[in-house]
Design an enzyme around this catalytic site. Structure first.
Site, PDB file in Angstrom:
ATOM      1  N   MET C   1      45.910  40.678  46.805  1.00  0.00           N
ATOM      2  CA  MET C   1      45.902  39.731  46.042  1.00  0.00           C
ATOM      3  C   MET C   1      44.250  39.136  46.468  1.00  0.00           C
ATOM      4  O   MET C   1      43.661  39.089  47.275  1.00  0.00           O
ATOM      5  CB  MET C   1      46.834  38.320  46.763  1.00  0.00           C
ATOM      6  CG  MET C   1      48.379  39.033  45.746  1.00  0.00           C
ATOM      7  SD  MET C   1      48.679  38.440  43.961  1.00  0.00           S
ATOM      8  CE  MET C   1      48.849  40.224  43.461  1.00  0.00           C
ATOM      9  N   CYS C   2      43.943  38.319  45.108  1.00  0.00           N
ATOM     10  CA  CYS C   2      42.373  38.514  45.832  1.00  0.00           C
ATOM     11  C   CYS C   2      42.514  36.847  44.749  1.00  0.00           C
ATOM     12  O   CYS C   2      43.025  36.834  44.776  1.00  0.00           O
ATOM     13  CB  CYS C   2      41.357  39.096  45.115  1.00  0.00           C
ATOM     14  SG  CYS C   2      41.206  40.767  45.720  1.00  0.00           S
ATOM     15  N   ARG C   3      40.962  36.389  45.171  1.00  0.00           N
ATOM     16  CA  ARG C   3      41.068  35.348  44.530  1.00  0.00           C
ATOM     17  C   ARG C   3      39.101  34.966  43.269  1.00  0.00           C
ATOM     18  O   ARG C   3      38.483  35.655  44.062  1.00  0.00           O
ATOM     19  CB  ARG C   3      40.054  33.998  45.664  1.00  0.00           C
ATOM     20  CG  ARG C   3      41.599  33.476  46.193  1.00  0.00           C
ATOM     21  CD  ARG C   3      42.711  33.028  45.595  1.00  0.00           C
ATOM     22  NE  ARG C   3      43.594  33.867  44.972  1.00  0.00           N
ATOM     23  CZ  ARG C   3      45.230  32.975  44.314  1.00  0.00           C
ATOM     24  NH1 ARG C   3      45.297  31.799  43.827  1.00  0.00           N
ATOM     25  NH2 ARG C   3      45.426  34.097  43.763  1.00  0.00           N
TER      26      ARG C   3
END
Lengths: 257, 257, 257, 257
Positions: C1-3
């Site tokens: 998961m990243c932003r």
């Protein structure tokens, strides 16, 4: 030994000085001609002026030629005044905080040279710094300490005086060899260049003629590979490049003991 | 062009090969004598055997001379078989995954050389890999692909055969220049060294005599600075160093077209 | 998961999106609210447009909050269109070449999501790339391969079609779980945002209202910390932000098997 | 806030403490339970003893979980005494020279805590160092300065005395908050652990029972995830673990003003 290149004039992409010339700073990072070491692979840094008063700083410990970020930055960023530095070390670990240029307030500074007796004067020079400059030290490099001493001696008000007083602090050369100080620095308005050696030669610094766009460059080695339009900067002369053009001023220094 | 040093014999600190000799691999990282580039500052790596079957791997993108961790590691770690590699690149970004040695299972492998027509054969060689080896690829280096192809061709069962079949896959030299393959690798029991050039010379590799402690070293340039006790490895001869001593075997390779 | 955070509109300093908002991307790197992992410290990247057609790229493997260069860059560089990405990984080595955004020609692309059966389709997707796109691959990340597949399927001519065809290539979700694709990308003129999940939810993406300066932002989490003016982007809707304003288009995707 | 783990006893692979336990230091780097910050991603370091008297040092600025070199090292290296540290910072650049442990002569030292009024006492403490210790400073971390002060106060001859004198130098807590000092250090023969807070609690430190192999571990959080066999170390008690077993000694400290 290190290599330096800097520019002042109408805004240009950084790559016009750092990457694109035939004998660009990036080329000098692998093939310097006038330095003891041909390779300058121990970190690099750029300070540039534009947005706001404080300079932007980009420094890393990689060899300059191995950093794709640097290539992108030099292509994308335009500036009217910038300083770039590549470092050659022969031993020991590199950290970003010890890469030139160093920045303080609106100033940035880079240095090429050596003070062989620095070990003897370092504690005294640190102790002489006012608290805010003492706390501003980010790394452990001698060059950063010279820069902070120049700040303490009023670089903001009298550049020539700050250099002379700092050289006075450094004192006469010791048994370990001559003091050599070739430095390029700026407050965002004026680009300064200065060379000094207590005896013998300090690392080279050349001043370009007026470039086609009206700007000027300063570099450890002429960037184009030919020397006709480049002038070697003499020692003990402070060179100022700004919107007012080029000015030079001899600095009277303490007589060697 | 890169530089390689390796050792097999009674366990010694890594520094005895990598750091301490007069013309050690670390010295060669700044002052190589027999390479096109005198400086090898674009990353380095070490594989060493000891605990368990799989080798330890230590790789970083810094110049070897600028890494304090490397100095500590070489002083503290003993091994009976290890391979070290320093890399010289002229352009482009370095990543750890592209630093030699490469490891797969109990094998580790490093390479010095070039296959100028690799662009033409790369897709075919990747497509020919079985799934597990295809998935084992960690970086994008050609050398890693050569190593995985050797695995696919049975390096575990027949080293000479795997080399010959891989060179056959690579095919005859194209218009862009000769195939040059100087490689050093190991399964933890035997240290292998091999040189090949489709024409002309491949990068040098020297074999030491029996060292005082009974071991042997292999290196791109003699480590001590004198060449008397070092023998240049001829091309197309596979050299094996193990507890059984030194053995050499000529490899019959496909005739150049 | 990243932003992810991105912007299109009148040129602004990058820091106005990446650093200064109360819930900026930099804040989200340590305190993400809507991600499984609150910390995104496994590298970051920025692509920005300005000089020339190709984007500038700045990527590094450090946590974004630990990089002084990033802070300087975000303060000094203005752009009319840029994309920033911070990465959370739970295992394994990070390299710059695997940091988002990826760039090809004038395009840059970043991705948040997962394709659990990627191992089964990877070889087929790589084999389907034309040579120039195959050679353009710099790292080993799945996301880069998805981007290159979109290029192969005509991203330059028909963005919606390229996405649909690429999702078709990826195929229906396997036993290992749903396909989740939240991506933000640009050709320098238009900023695109798209979310898709074969079942369930894909990682969040919010669209700002028109900002005071007339621009718009897209972000994994609303940047200001309040959600009133931010709209959650629905799945399967392609969002385009350009000088012509905001346009949305539903993409018809292959029916899940 | 940081996390620490250390071991003394029969030589074991470093991974037995750092990687393999259910709540290992590596796990704590992403999921610390008893720290303000759950993530410790701002660099790490290991000191270990074996070959010679001086410790080996391996430090890097990456998050520990992102460093493949660390995993290899922990699998391959055995040691009878080692200290590992992972760092959590909220702002600012990390350099290797500021990563714990710090080493001097045969000593290595790591620290978890804070001295909020350090800015006021730093210059005085630096000025009090003898030249050789002043010159031994490699970074700019407060913790390194505390360690060097302990050296100046005779750590080599009287550990308890050196701690007491250094805490005396640090002086009573100021308005900015309590002095907190949790430290683990060694001369290669004995592993020392110590906690102190001028008021309130200092960061946790637990002592294992005798392990199956006869050794003992010290850690910020119990490594196995259960607390039965781990004892919380009380404040102001110096703990020594060596071949002679476990010894504890209360240190009489200056009374707070």
């Amino acid at each position: 030994m290190c290599r330096i290149a800097a520019y002042a004039g109408p805004a240009i992409p950084l790559e016009n000085i750092i990457v694109r010339p035939r004998h660009s700073l990036l080329t000098q990072s692998q093939h310097a001609n006038e330095a003891k070491l041909a390779v300058n692979g121990d970190g690099f840094g750029i300070s540039w002026y534009g947005e706001g008063q404080a300079p932007g700083l980009y420094r890393d410990v990689l060899p300059a030629w191995a950093d794709d970020n640097l290539t992108h930055l030099c292509r994308m960023v335009r500036s009217q005044l910038f300083i770039a530095h590549i470092r050659a070390s022969t031993v020991g670990e590199t950290s970003r905080a010890n890469c030139h240029p160093f920045a303080y307030d609106r100033w940035s500074f880079c240095h090429n040279g050596q003070i062989p007796h620095f070990g003897q004067i370092k504690r005294r020079m640190m102790a002489a710094l006012p608290d805010d400059l003492f706390d501003a030290r980010r790394g452990t490099a001698d060059s950063e300490l010279i820069f902070l001493s120049m700040q303490a001696h009023g670089l903001d008000r009298d550049v020539a005086g700050a250099i002379a007083t700092t050289l006075n602090d450094i004192g006469p050369e010791g048994a370990s060899g001559p003091v050599k100080l070739t430095c390029v620095f700026s407050d965002g308005d004026t680009l300064y260049a200065f060379r000094h050696a207590s005896s013998g030669n300090s690392p080279t610094l050349y001043l370009s003629g007026v470039l086609d766009n009206g700007g000027r460059a300063v570099a450890s080695e002429p960037l184009c590979g030919v020397t006709e339009r480049w002038t070697a900067l003499p020692c003990n002369v402070l060179c100022r490049i700004s919107a007012d053009g080029l000015q030079t001023e001899s600095i009277s220094l303490p007589v060697a003991a």
